[in-house]
Write an enzyme that holds these catalytic residues in place. Structure first.
Site, PDB file in Angstrom:
ATOM      1  N   TYR A  11       3.367  11.217   2.270  1.00 53.24           N
ATOM      2  CA  TYR A  11       2.361  11.840   1.261  1.00 53.24           C
ATOM      3  C   TYR A  11       3.084  12.921   0.525  1.00 53.24           C
ATOM      4  O   TYR A  11       2.925  13.010  -0.668  1.00 53.24           O
ATOM      5  CB  TYR A  11       1.252  12.434   1.896  1.00 53.24           C
ATOM      6  CG  TYR A  11       0.254  11.581   2.700  1.00 53.24           C
ATOM      7  CD1 TYR A  11      -0.853  10.926   2.137  1.00 53.24           C
ATOM      8  CD2 TYR A  11       0.381  11.137   4.138  1.00 53.24           C
ATOM      9  CE1 TYR A  11      -1.733   9.991   2.532  1.00 53.24           C
ATOM     10  CE2 TYR A  11      -0.321  10.335   4.726  1.00 53.24           C
ATOM     11  CZ  TYR A  11      -1.604   9.846   3.847  1.00 53.24           C
ATOM     12  OH  TYR A  11      -2.257   8.956   4.551  1.00 53.24           O
ATOM     13  N   ASN A  13      -9.196   5.151  -2.193  1.00 52.56           N
ATOM     14  CA  ASN A  13      -8.772   4.033  -2.859  1.00 52.56           C
ATOM     15  C   ASN A  13      -9.460   2.936  -3.199  1.00 52.56           C
ATOM     16  O   ASN A  13     -10.037   2.451  -2.040  1.00 52.56           O
ATOM     17  CB  ASN A  13      -7.581   3.627  -2.238  1.00 52.56           C
ATOM     18  CG  ASN A  13      -6.652   2.290  -2.549  1.00 52.56           C
ATOM     19  OD1 ASN A  13      -6.877   1.993  -3.848  1.00 52.56           O
ATOM     20  ND2 ASN A  13      -5.927   1.811  -1.967  1.00 52.56           N
ATOM     21  N   CYS A  52      -2.048   1.376   0.211  1.00 55.00           N
ATOM     22  CA  CYS A  52      -1.882   2.763   0.508  1.00 55.00           C
ATOM     23  C   CYS A  52      -1.824   3.035   2.186  1.00 55.00           C
ATOM     24  O   CYS A  52      -1.579   3.925   2.635  1.00 55.00           O
ATOM     25  CB  CYS A  52      -3.515   3.519   0.419  1.00 55.00           C
ATOM     26  SG  CYS A  52      -4.742   2.611   0.849  1.00 55.00           S
ATOM     27  N   HIS A  53      -1.813   1.864   2.886  1.00 50.44           N
ATOM     28  CA  HIS A  53      -1.600   1.851   4.256  1.00 50.44           C
ATOM     29  C   HIS A  53      -0.184   2.045   4.510  1.00 50.44           C
ATOM     30  O   HIS A  53       0.364   2.439   5.407  1.00 50.44           O
ATOM     31  CB  HIS A  53      -1.877   0.757   4.904  1.00 50.44           C
ATOM     32  CG  HIS A  53      -1.192  -0.560   4.288  1.00 50.44           C
ATOM     33  ND1 HIS A  53      -1.459  -1.298   3.157  1.00 50.44           N
ATOM     34  CD2 HIS A  53      -0.247  -1.227   4.960  1.00 50.44           C
ATOM     35  CE1 HIS A  53      -0.852  -2.331   3.131  1.00 50.44           C
ATOM     36  NE2 HIS A  53       0.120  -2.507   4.034  1.00 50.44           N
ATOM     37  N   GLU A  73       3.674  -6.310   8.678  1.00 50.80           N
ATOM     38  CA  GLU A  73       4.563  -6.267   7.677  1.00 50.80           C
ATOM     39  C   GLU A  73       6.166  -5.658   8.150  1.00 50.80           C
ATOM     40  O   GLU A  73       6.934  -5.892   7.477  1.00 50.80           O
ATOM     41  CB  GLU A  73       4.349  -5.129   6.792  1.00 50.80           C
ATOM     42  CG  GLU A  73       2.871  -5.482   5.825  1.00 50.80           C
ATOM     43  CD  GLU A  73       2.879  -4.316   4.731  1.00 50.80           C
ATOM     44  OE1 GLU A  73       3.411  -3.263   4.861  1.00 50.80           O
ATOM     45  OE2 GLU A  73       1.978  -4.834   3.795  1.00 50.80           O
TER      46      GLU A  73
END
Length: 104
Positions: free
Chosen positions: A23, A46, A63-64, A90
DNA sequence: CTAATGACCATTA
DNA sequence: ATAATGGCCATTA
C-alpha cells in the site's frame, strides 16, 4: 471518481500476476507518499475486483495484489482468506502467514 | 464546515 | 520476535 482514486487504480491495474506491491508503494507512486491508509480506503471500494464477473481481464483491478509492508496480506472485501487463495493460485508463496521473499 | 472512518505505516518497548 | 502507539490522509456522513 476522484483523481486520487484514478491514480491508484491506474497503478494497481499494472501489477503483473504473481507479484505484489505494498500500500505504501502505491501511495508513493500516486504522488502521496503518506497516504497509504487512504489507498486502502480506495481499494476497499474497488468496483472492478477479481470477484466481479463479466469483466475482461484488462479491465479488472487486481487489488488482491496489494499487501501490507510487514508482509501480511492485509484486508480484502470478500475476505482475507479469498485474497490469500487468489495470490497462491497466482504463484505467490507464503511462509507462516507472510509473503515469502522481498517486495517494496 | 467538522467529525468519523478505515484493506496502513513506522517507531518504540 | 510481538504488541502498543501515534500519526497519516482521502473520502464520506
Amino acid at each position: 471518481m476522484t483523481s486520487f482514486a484514478q491514480k491508484v487504480y491506474g497503478i494497481v491495474r499494472r501489477i503483473p500476476k504473481g507479484r505484489v506491491m505494498t500500500y505504501a508503494r502505491v501511495a508513493r507512486l500516486a504522488g502521496r507518499p503518506r497516504a497509504s491508509r487512504a489507498v486502502g480506503n480506495v481499494l476497499h471500494r474497488n468496483p472492478r475486483s477479481f470477484f466481479v464477473r463479466g469483466l475482461a481481464p484488462s479491465e479488472r483491478v487486481p487489488c488482491h495484489r496489494v499487501v501490507k509492508s510487514d508482509g501480511r496480506p492485509g484486508g480484502f472485501a470478500p475476505g482475507t482468506g479469498k485474497k490469500i487463495a487468489l495470490l497462491k493460485k497466482e504463484g505467490v508463496l507464503f511462509r507462516n502467514g507472510r509473503i515469502a521473499g522481498k517486495f517494496s
